[in-house]
Design an enzyme around this catalytic site. Structure first.
Site, short mmCIF file in Angstrom:
data_model
loop_
_atom_site.label_atom_id
_atom_site.label_comp_id
_atom_site.label_asym_id
_atom_site.label_seq_id
_atom_site.Cartn_x
_atom_site.Cartn_y
_atom_site.Cartn_z
N ASN A 90 19.03 -7.54 -12.70
CA ASN A 90 18.24 -7.17 -13.88
C ASN A 90 19.08 -7.08 -15.16
OD1 ASN A 90 15.97 -5.56 -15.36
ND2 ASN A 90 17.77 -4.21 -15.38
N LYS A 93 17.83 -17.49 -19.75
CA LYS A 93 16.73 -17.03 -18.91
C LYS A 93 16.07 -18.18 -18.17
CE LYS A 93 17.15 -12.68 -19.42
NZ LYS A 93 17.39 -11.83 -18.26
N ILE A 144 8.02 -6.17 -23.18
CA ILE A 144 8.07 -4.91 -22.43
C ILE A 144 8.74 -3.83 -23.29
CG2 ILE A 144 8.79 -3.81 -20.26
CD1 ILE A 144 6.90 -6.26 -19.85
N ALA A 186 17.78 -20.06 -23.08
CA ALA A 186 18.52 -20.95 -22.18
C ALA A 186 19.08 -20.15 -21.00
CB ALA A 186 19.65 -21.64 -22.93
N SER A 227 12.61 -14.23 -17.97
CA SER A 227 11.82 -13.80 -19.13
C SER A 227 10.78 -14.86 -19.43
CB SER A 227 12.73 -13.64 -20.35
OG SER A 227 11.94 -13.52 -21.52
N VAL A 248 28.60 -6.70 -15.42
CA VAL A 248 28.27 -7.85 -14.58
C VAL A 248 28.81 -9.17 -15.13
CG1 VAL A 248 26.18 -6.76 -13.63
CG2 VAL A 248 25.98 -8.31 -15.59
N TYR A 301 19.34 -17.32 -25.93
CA TYR A 301 18.83 -16.34 -24.96
C TYR A 301 17.87 -17.02 -23.98
CZ TYR A 301 16.17 -12.31 -23.15
OH TYR A 301 15.54 -11.40 -22.33
P1 NAP Z 1 17.58 -2.54 -21.86
O1 NAP Z 1 16.53 -1.51 -22.10
O2 NAP Z 1 18.43 -3.00 -22.99
O3 NAP Z 1 18.50 -2.06 -20.63
C1 NAP Z 1 19.53 -2.91 -20.21
C2 NAP Z 1 20.21 -2.33 -19.00
O4 NAP Z 1 21.16 -3.30 -18.55
C3 NAP Z 1 20.97 -1.06 -19.29
O5 NAP Z 1 20.97 -0.25 -18.14
C4 NAP Z 1 22.38 -1.60 -19.57
O6 NAP Z 1 23.41 -0.67 -19.28
C5 NAP Z 1 22.46 -2.74 -18.58
N1 NAP Z 1 23.43 -3.76 -18.94
C6 NAP Z 1 23.45 -4.55 -20.03
N2 NAP Z 1 24.51 -5.37 -19.98
C7 NAP Z 1 25.16 -5.09 -18.83
C8 NAP Z 1 26.33 -5.62 -18.21
N3 NAP Z 1 27.05 -6.58 -18.79
N4 NAP Z 1 26.72 -5.10 -17.03
C9 NAP Z 1 26.00 -4.11 -16.43
N5 NAP Z 1 24.89 -3.58 -16.97
C10 NAP Z 1 24.48 -4.07 -18.17
O7 NAP Z 1 16.91 -3.90 -21.31
P2 NAP Z 1 15.50 -4.16 -20.58
O8 NAP Z 1 14.50 -4.48 -21.64
O9 NAP Z 1 15.23 -3.13 -19.57
O10 NAP Z 1 15.83 -5.55 -19.89
C11 NAP Z 1 16.15 -5.69 -18.51
C12 NAP Z 1 16.07 -7.16 -18.16
O11 NAP Z 1 14.76 -7.66 -18.45
C13 NAP Z 1 17.02 -8.04 -18.96
O12 NAP Z 1 17.56 -9.04 -18.14
C14 NAP Z 1 16.13 -8.67 -20.03
O13 NAP Z 1 16.64 -9.90 -20.47
C15 NAP Z 1 14.85 -8.81 -19.26
N6 NAP Z 1 13.64 -8.90 -20.09
C16 NAP Z 1 13.29 -7.88 -20.94
C17 NAP Z 1 12.14 -8.02 -21.70
C18 NAP Z 1 11.66 -6.96 -22.66
O14 NAP Z 1 10.69 -7.24 -23.42
N7 NAP Z 1 12.24 -5.77 -22.68
C19 NAP Z 1 11.36 -9.17 -21.59
C20 NAP Z 1 11.75 -10.17 -20.72
C21 NAP Z 1 12.89 -10.01 -19.97
P3 NAP Z 1 24.18 0.15 -20.45
O15 NAP Z 1 23.20 1.20 -20.90
O16 NAP Z 1 25.37 0.69 -19.77
O17 NAP Z 1 24.47 -0.84 -21.54
#
Ligand code: NAP
Length: 254
Positions: free
Chosen positions: A97, A166, A195, A164, A149, A71, A162
């Protein structure tokens, strides 16, 4: 008036970026469970993408496709939307996402990391919004959810860059909501707290315990906790909700 006590997304097409793991994968499953056609997306592993497509096919009776695309690459996003248009002819739901996390205290933020964060977490969302809203206008509307976030709302030590990216998503969501409301396209943001996904799995036990101690409900969130909030925002239960930020953090912010 039609009852809104149940959710039915059948006939709707949903694109969830970053949906091969974590929160995105939980969102894909719950939208499929409620009848939406699903377009999965990942960046790095065709094998994982194919196996996720297989899992949706075997569990839910909905059309499913997968698009391997980064993306942060505007050309890849254009190709992805051309493919959505040619295969489905419409788009009703977009969940922005995909995101990456790189922690660094202020003095350690490097140019390359800064660029990676903004190109993926912020510019990627804008490019996707542009293409998605064009498609949605053609079919009379849609619903977009951008995953921000808690640190975009509250800030955090070691996360200047990060947070910034979000926080930018909050401005993007509110501005796009204003621009697109007249086209019946709703735009909202979800701000998850702490999460349990791969993104936070490498944290030390101490930081993990400190984070959990800040959560009113006393537990880490699950990807499904976030997915249920997204389901509400893309469904007809929220037809008059736009430009909002929904915290999903177990009481971390209050
Ligand atoms: P995750 O477990 O690291 O999974 C990330 C997903 O995004 C994977 O499917 C990954 O695909 C994909 N991805 C990463 N970079 C990409 C790119 N450039 N193009 C296309 N796909 C990409 O992350 P998550 O914790 O589920 O987080 C999802 C969202 O929630 C993020 O935006 C994160 O900032 C936000 N968030 C997470 C938390 C938390 O505590 N976990 C808290 C607040 C916000 P690949 O496997 O192919 O890399």
């Amino acid at each position: 008036m039609k009852s809104t006590s149940s959710i039915d997304l059948s006939g709707r097409v949903a694109f969830i970026t970053g949906s091969t793991r974590g929160i995105g994968w939980a969102v894909a499953r719950i939208l499929a469970e409620n009848g939406a056609a699903i377009i999965l997306n990942g960046r790095s592993s065709p094998e994982r993408l194919h196996s996720r497509i297989g899992e949706i096919c075997s569990r839910f009776d909905v059309p499913v496709e997968g698009i391997l695309a980064d993306v942060s690459d505007p050309r890849a996003i254009s190709r992805a939307y051309r493919s959505i248009h040619s295969q489905f002819g419409r788009l009703d739901i977009l969940v922005n996402n995909a995101g990456v996390l790189e922690d660094a205290v202020l003095g350690m933020i490097g140019e390359a990391g800064l660029r990676r964060l903004f190109e993926t977490n912020t510019a990627g969302v804008i490019h996707s919004l542009q293409a998605a809203s064009r498609l949605m206008k053609r079919n009379g509307g849609g619903s977009i959810v951008n995953i921000s976030s808690i640190v975009g709302v509250e800030g955090n030590r070691g996360q200047v860059a990060y947070s910034a990216t979000k926080a930018a998503i909050l401005g993007i969501s509110k501005s796009a909501a204003k621009e697109l409301a007249g086209d019946n396209i709703r735009v909202n943001a979800v701000a998850p707290g702490f999460i349990d996904t791969d993104m936070v799995r490498n944290l030390s036990d101490t930081i993990r315990k400190e984070n959990i101690a800040r959560i009113g409900m006393g537990r880490i969130g699950s990807p499904e906790d976030v997915a249920r909030a997204v389901l509400f925002l893309v469904s007809d239960l929220s037809t008059y909700v736009t430009g909002q930020i929904l915290g999903v953090d177990g009481g971390m912010v209050i």
